[in-house]
Design a protein around this motif. Structure first.
Motif, short mmCIF file in Angstrom:
data_model
loop_
_atom_site.label_atom_id
_atom_site.label_comp_id
_atom_site.label_asym_id
_atom_site.label_seq_id
_atom_site.Cartn_x
_atom_site.Cartn_y
_atom_site.Cartn_z
N LEU A 105 91.40 45.66 33.84
CA LEU A 105 90.43 45.10 34.77
C LEU A 105 89.19 44.74 33.97
CD1 LEU A 105 90.65 47.55 37.81
CD2 LEU A 105 91.67 45.29 37.59
N LEU A 106 88.68 43.55 34.20
CA LEU A 106 87.49 43.11 33.51
C LEU A 106 86.40 42.86 34.56
CD1 LEU A 106 86.63 42.41 30.60
CD2 LEU A 106 87.08 40.04 31.16
N PHE A 107 85.31 43.60 34.44
CA PHE A 107 84.18 43.46 35.35
C PHE A 107 83.11 42.64 34.64
CE2 PHE A 107 86.38 47.29 36.53
CZ PHE A 107 86.31 47.34 37.91
N VAL A 108 82.70 41.53 35.25
CA VAL A 108 81.66 40.68 34.66
C VAL A 108 80.51 40.63 35.66
CG1 VAL A 108 81.10 38.41 33.72
CG2 VAL A 108 83.41 39.32 33.47
N TYR A 109 79.33 41.09 35.22
CA TYR A 109 78.18 41.20 36.11
C TYR A 109 77.13 40.13 35.87
CZ TYR A 109 80.28 45.75 36.83
OH TYR A 109 81.16 46.74 37.11
N ASP A 110 77.34 39.26 34.92
CA ASP A 110 76.38 38.21 34.60
C ASP A 110 76.90 36.88 35.14
OD1 ASP A 110 74.59 36.43 33.52
OD2 ASP A 110 74.89 37.03 31.44
N ALA A 111 76.16 36.29 36.07
CA ALA A 111 76.61 35.04 36.71
C ALA A 111 76.77 33.92 35.69
CB ALA A 111 75.62 34.62 37.79
N ASP A 112 75.93 33.89 34.66
CA ASP A 112 76.06 32.84 33.63
C ASP A 112 77.36 32.99 32.85
OD1 ASP A 112 73.61 31.73 34.33
OD2 ASP A 112 72.50 32.98 32.89
N GLU A 113 77.76 34.22 32.59
CA GLU A 113 79.04 34.46 31.89
C GLU A 113 80.22 34.06 32.76
OE1 GLU A 113 79.56 35.23 28.77
OE2 GLU A 113 77.43 35.41 28.38
#
Length: 154
Positions: A105-113
């Protein structure tokens, strides 16, 4: 036909770029490098997938134990809390690997990323649907869906 072809300007290696204040000629690769955040020259801070931070899996158990009731470190029913803990402890991108029988599972918290990831997928990204919906449409309700895959909004 020959006259029409000769009136077309030949494609050159230099492009003229106009801004409100200046005009300059630059190569296409220089223009792409300046305008595209994903251009190879702009990817100086890219790290390998294996270096993405996250809870370290234990041998044989992986990280599955962290999500088990009673003995687990996290409660699956409170995913918002788990997500906040991951962000606070590991940063803007977190990998939860070692889940038995499941992909990482990959959690990405940066909207730009997130935007960068979606924009770099190309014109035909591969986004697999949920296996339970595929089974439902192809087996349980085959009488209704037939051979048509339909739209799966996940």
């Amino acid at each position: 036909m020959k006259a029409a072809m000769s009136s077309v300007a030949p494609r050159t290696a230099l492009r003229t770029v106009r801004t409100p204040s200046i005009t300059w000629s630059r190569s296409r690769s220089q223009i792409v490098a300046d305008l595209c955040p994903h251009h190879e020259e702009n990817l100086t801070s890219v790290r390998p997938y294996r270096d993405i931070p996250g809870p370290r899996p234990l041998p044989f158990l992986g990280n599955t134990w962290r999500l088990l009731p009673v003995v687990g470190q996290y409660q699956v029913s409170d995913l918002a809390r788990i997500s906040q803990l991951f962000h606070d402890q590991y940063g803007d991108i977190v990998k939860l690997s070692g889940l038995i029988g499941r992909p990482d599972l990959l959690f990405v918290y940066d909207a730009d990323e997130i935007e960068r990831a979606y924009r770099s997928e190309g014109p035909t990204p591969f986004r697999p649907s949920m296996p339970c919906l595929v089974h439902y449409k192809s087996s349980v309700r085959r009488d209704f869906f037939g051979d048509l895959p339909g739209v799966v909004g996940v």
